[in-house]
Scaffold this active site. Sequence first.
Site, PDB file in Angstrom:
ATOM      1  N   GLU A  67       0.860  -1.180   0.000  1.00 10.62           N
ATOM      2  CA  GLU A  67       0.000   0.000   0.000  1.00 10.62           C
ATOM      3  C   GLU A  67       0.893   1.224   0.000  1.00 10.62           C
ATOM      4  OE1 GLU A  67      -2.602   2.621   2.801  1.00 10.62           O
ATOM      5  OE2 GLU A  67      -3.309   0.546   2.901  1.00 10.62           O
TER       6      GLU A  67
ATOM      7  N   CYS B   1      -2.525   7.677   4.411  1.00  7.65           N
ATOM      8  CA  CYS B   1      -2.400   7.329   2.994  1.00  7.65           C
ATOM      9  C   CYS B   1      -3.669   7.595   2.212  1.00  7.65           C
ATOM     10  CB  CYS B   1      -1.989   5.866   2.849  1.00  7.65           C
ATOM     11  SG  CYS B   1      -3.048   4.725   3.778  1.00  7.65           S
TER      12      CYS B   1
END
Length: 516
Positions: free
Chosen positions: A253, A287
């Site tokens: 990720e 994120c």
Amino acid sequence: MRATTADPKLYASLTDDVVASGSETIGVPTPSTGETLHELPRSSADDVRDAVARARLAQLAWARAGFAERRRVLLRAHDLLLERGDLLLDLAQLESGKTRGQALEELYQAASVTRYNALTAHRVLRGRTRRAGVPLASTTRVRYRAKGVVGVITPWNYALSLAAMDVVPALAAGCAVVQKADDQGALTILALRRAFIDAGVPESLWAVVTGPAAEVGEALTDQVDYICFTGSTATGRRIAEKAGRRLVGASLELGGKNPMIVLDDVDPEQAAADAAYACFSAMGQLCVSIERIYVHRRVAGPFTAALVDRLRSASLGSSLDFSSDYGSLASAAQLERIRGHLDDALAKGATVLVGGSPRPDIGPWFFEPTVLTGVTPEMRVYAEETFGAVASLYLIDSEEEAILAANGSEYGLNASVLTGSRRRGQRVADALEAGSVNINEGYRGTFGSVDAPMGGIKASGLGRRNGPEGLLRFVEPVTISAATGLLTLPRTGRDFDVLAAPFLLLARVLRAARRR
């Protein structure tokens, strides 16, 4: 400020669990004051290799223990997480600088992930019968074998929830874990691990190492059977290259420049509240947080005014209670990164709508939530991930223009659509290039859906965590076929000659019956 449930003796007790054979330590500061919070031991490459070797032995017994035993242990760990909630919230705040509310989101996510994987692993990973190639000749089933030792590299920003989202499904699948914790999140991770150890997870099954990426991270990637990484795209590419050379799997990720589209049918006040939280939860050090806001020109005036008013009146602070709306940046490096992006944008003509200044009166790394307008492609903030405290606002005149602008990025992690029409929101969401899309929310709808996969496309990563997909990454499917003895497959040319017509007829019959 409420007295913390943590103390130096507890810090030392937790850091004793780091796999580190030497005496070297590093001081880890707390964002609230900049002062040293605790001394963290440093692991070496040899420590990583030792941890992986011990984890391999522990994994054999853990895999044989079976789903029922793993379920029992993980559900007990879930209960301990909730019992120790105040401590985990304190540590998450003290290490990252986030507010109590944003730390609570992490605790809830960690508990949800633990419960989900404990209850779901057997259903997803149990062996299943599959249709054989030639009915009556053989039977076929698929079983899943745990991959072995999983390496998990966890960042500082959401140490509690991100650790759980990778470690817990690996444990539920029967794997062992060696985790590299970022210095700034190590206490939180160690406290999380302690709850699982106390619940019955063998100590060597989940090891934690610390230290520089160039030594410890590299050694970990060299040793494990699968690697999970959350962090920058640049580092993710290097990890993917190394995993590819070793022919081991990886889930990554990575970065994002996440867009939000504000359509012309929104309630401006509600949309501003959604946008403010989506951009500045954990001060944008997330994120999936929003960095680009595309607002329809028809509602731009009232939306912008409401957003500015909301951010100007927000409470910034570091208290260990729910009195603050926004917290601190996590480090001096983060503050410098924000200043670099902001100074570059202002020098090239951008305008600050709100924020734009550090707040040393509150703490050393506090910074006002900042929204820019007039951002153009030559500015760093236009396309680079800022990862903290700065968002850019752009005007658009149509859905189509907004979709093209939102998709015009190398990243594709998260996106958001704010609208008064759910059907319209779904139409726009279907056109966006992102691994997750939220309608009338910034990121929490998808982030909190632990039964659904989470991850990015394009430069935002590979693989998925959460959901059945999050469990399946930790196992290898094994196909087992057994001859029944009821029908013998051909072995000689004469056998094939006799059975050719029946076999071709069988293929036609299966096609007519729509059998797969």
